[in-house]
Scaffold this active site. Structure first.
Site, PDB file in Angstrom:
ATOM      1  N   SER A  67       0.809  -1.224   0.000  1.00  0.00           N
ATOM      2  CA  SER A  67       0.000   0.000   0.000  1.00  0.00           C
ATOM      3  C   SER A  67       0.835   1.265   0.000  1.00  0.00           C
ATOM      4  O   SER A  67       0.314   2.355  -0.271  1.00  0.00           O
ATOM      5  CB  SER A  67      -0.916   0.027   1.235  1.00  0.00           C
ATOM      6  N   THR A  68       2.131   1.132   0.295  1.00  0.00           N
ATOM      7  CA  THR A  68       2.967   2.314   0.466  1.00  0.00           C
ATOM      8  C   THR A  68       4.242   2.273  -0.369  1.00  0.00           C
ATOM      9  O   THR A  68       5.146   3.089  -0.159  1.00  0.00           O
ATOM     10  CB  THR A  68       3.345   2.477   1.953  1.00  0.00           C
ATOM     11  N   SER A  69       4.316   1.334  -1.308  1.00  0.00           N
ATOM     12  CA  SER A  69       5.505   1.214  -2.170  1.00  0.00           C
ATOM     13  C   SER A  69       5.116   1.576  -3.601  1.00  0.00           C
ATOM     14  O   SER A  69       5.157   0.741  -4.505  1.00  0.00           O
ATOM     15  CB  SER A  69       6.065  -0.214  -2.098  1.00  0.00           C
ATOM     16  N   CYS A 104      -3.688   1.570  -9.644  1.00  0.00           N
ATOM     17  CA  CYS A 104      -3.998   1.644  -8.220  1.00  0.00           C
ATOM     18  C   CYS A 104      -5.249   2.494  -8.080  1.00  0.00           C
ATOM     19  O   CYS A 104      -5.217   3.705  -8.343  1.00  0.00           O
ATOM     20  CB  CYS A 104      -2.852   2.254  -7.414  1.00  0.00           C
ATOM     21  N   ASN A 106      -6.875   3.292  -5.346  1.00  0.00           N
ATOM     22  CA  ASN A 106      -6.785   4.250  -4.248  1.00  0.00           C
ATOM     23  C   ASN A 106      -6.038   5.507  -4.676  1.00  0.00           C
ATOM     24  O   ASN A 106      -6.484   6.627  -4.420  1.00  0.00           O
ATOM     25  CB  ASN A 106      -6.086   3.592  -3.047  1.00  0.00           C
ATOM     26  N   LYS A 277      -4.898 -10.052  -8.923  1.00  0.00           N
ATOM     27  CA  LYS A 277      -5.074 -10.153  -7.488  1.00  0.00           C
ATOM     28  C   LYS A 277      -5.733 -11.486  -7.161  1.00  0.00           C
ATOM     29  O   LYS A 277      -6.400 -12.087  -7.998  1.00  0.00           O
ATOM     30  CB  LYS A 277      -5.946  -9.005  -6.960  1.00  0.00           C
ATOM     31  N   SER A 308      -2.299  -8.456  -1.959  1.00  0.00           N
ATOM     32  CA  SER A 308      -1.606  -7.579  -2.891  1.00  0.00           C
ATOM     33  C   SER A 308      -0.107  -7.761  -2.702  1.00  0.00           C
ATOM     34  O   SER A 308       0.390  -7.697  -1.568  1.00  0.00           O
ATOM     35  CB  SER A 308      -1.998  -6.118  -2.650  1.00  0.00           C
ATOM     36  N   MET A 317      -7.832  -2.838  -1.899  1.00  0.00           N
ATOM     37  CA  MET A 317      -7.322  -2.075  -3.020  1.00  0.00           C
ATOM     38  C   MET A 317      -8.518  -1.490  -3.786  1.00  0.00           C
ATOM     39  O   MET A 317      -9.536  -2.162  -3.971  1.00  0.00           O
ATOM     40  CB  MET A 317      -6.521  -2.976  -3.959  1.00  0.00           C
ATOM     41  N   GLY A 318      -8.379  -0.252  -4.241  1.00  0.00           N
ATOM     42  CA  GLY A 318      -9.489   0.384  -4.944  1.00  0.00           C
ATOM     43  C   GLY A 318      -9.875  -0.335  -6.223  1.00  0.00           C
ATOM     44  O   GLY A 318     -11.060  -0.496  -6.531  1.00  0.00           O
TER      45      GLY A 318
END
Length: 395
Positions: A67-69, A104, A106, A277, A308, A317-318
């Protein structure tokens, strides 16, 4: 011994939905990184701090989770009737590659807000107060996303009272419309690449499972939670602390990718971690979310857990939410059946951090299921802006 000095590149660190990423304007990147290739990939890996054998991202902007990479590039659009082109890179944490195979959802929220903040939208289209409709061309999957971004005094309104499970603080609501998400830009173009709503997916050495494989929002393989020994109420710790089960999920994902025609050999999956996914669904049950609050069975239509980049996602995930809403709208899919079956235009599903509502309208055209639009609400906020620094010889 001489060492290359660091260089600085204009960048903005943003949260979008339940993800975070480093955002760049294409024009601000070093010249050799303004085009796809090894230099751009190396730059983004160095910005994030990958590959990192410690899986900590201490020496970079990443947060050591899928989520942050993430890195994002925006530019004025090359497409008619669009404001910006949005290109997304999922940076592997412990391996040396950037996955460009999907979107992505989000960070699509943040892309709309960043487009305004970065001066990439025609000022004539930005109201002094009200809602700015940002027309985004998602370059990875060749799709249109419409972001309805609130504007106050000519600037993006970031603060508000919209609450999103998985995000600690409230913010302003941004509504996203994913247009024509019925396929993800892959050859063939069918929403159900196998031609079936439900398949018997044979996973060598593991077993055969009922599966719904769909390309909408992002290619996704759905299986029933109970078929793989779960309840659908699991949190991250239960899944991510079990390497054997993570390996089994990867085997199921690879089998699905082969069946969907996304890869030709199992070995290719190692460099295509972002798609497809893998998710598992179940009928509603009460459970305690990661925040400690209780999600009651009566509050949701179904439960969904999704992985993910090889780990269970802390929320959803959006793009996978789009896949969930789309599959739920098609009678007979595993997602639809978990939600109670029948025709429906929206579902509220439970995920590890709480609940999320997503809407989609499905119809059959010449015997093929299609969805013209999927809708959900997220929020976005700038966390920091300025320059990101990397060693000059790192790319």
């Amino acid at each position: 011994m001489a060492h290359a000095a660091q260089i600085k590149i204009p960048a903005t660190y943003m949260r979008g939905g339940t993800s975070k990423g480093v955002f760049f304007r294409l024009q601000d990147l070093p010249e050799r990184c303004q085009v796809p290739g090894a230099a751009r990939d190396k730059l983004f890996m160095r910005v994030i701090g990958s590959p990192d054998p410690y899986s900590a991202h201490i020496d970079g902007m990443g947060g050591a989770t899928s989520s942050t990479s993430k890195c994002v590039i925006l530019s004025k659009s090359s497409q008619p009737d669009h404001d910006v082109d949005y290109l997304y890179g999922q940076v592997s944490i412990d391996k040396a590659f950037v996955d460009w195979s999907g979107n992505c959802g989000n960070l699509s929220t943040a892309a709309g807000a960043f487009a305004l903040q970065a001066g990439l939208v025609d000022p004539a289209r930005i109201p002094e107060n009200g809602m700015c409709v940002v027309r985004i061309w998602q370059a990875n999957i060749q799709k249109t996303i419409i972001a309805h971004v609130p504007v106050s005094h000519g600037q993006v309104q970031e603060t508000g009272d919209f609450e999103l499970d998985g995000v600690t603080f409230p913010a302003a609501e941004i509504v996203l419309e994913f247009l024509d998400p019925s396929d993800d830009g892959e050859e063939g173009g069918s929403m159900f690449p196998t031609g079936n709503l439900v398949d018997d997916l044979e996973v060598p050495g593991v077993g055969t499972f009922k599966a719904t494989m769909i390309s909408a929002g992002i290619p996704t393989v759905f299986v029933n939670a109970e078929d793989i020994g779960y309840q659908g109420t699991e949190l991250r710790e239960t899944i991510n602390g079990d390497p054997q089960q993570l390996a089994r999920f990867e085997q199921i994902r690879v089998a699905g990718a082969l069946r969907m025609g996304l890869i030709k050999t199992a070995e290719e999956a190692a460099t295509r971690q972002h798609t497809p996914k893998i998710a598992f669904v179940s009928k509603p049950k009460s459970y305690k979310a990661s925040s400690g609050k209780t999600v009651e069975a009566r509050e949701v239509d179904l439960l969904v857990r999704a992985l993910s980049m090889g780990k269970l996602h802390h929320a959803m995930m959006g793009t996978c939410a789009v896949a969930i809403g789309t599959a739920a709208a098609v009678p007979g899919t595993l997602v639809n059946l978990a939600a109670g079956g029948g025709e429906r235009e929206a579902v509220r599903f439970g995920h590890p951090s709480g609940t999320l509502r997503v809407g989609a309208e499905a119809s059959q055209v010449d015997g093929e299921w299609v969805v013209k639009k999927a809708i959900m609400s997220r929020s976005a906020r700038i966390l920091m802006e300025g320059w990101v620094r990397v060693p000059g010889d790192s790319f």
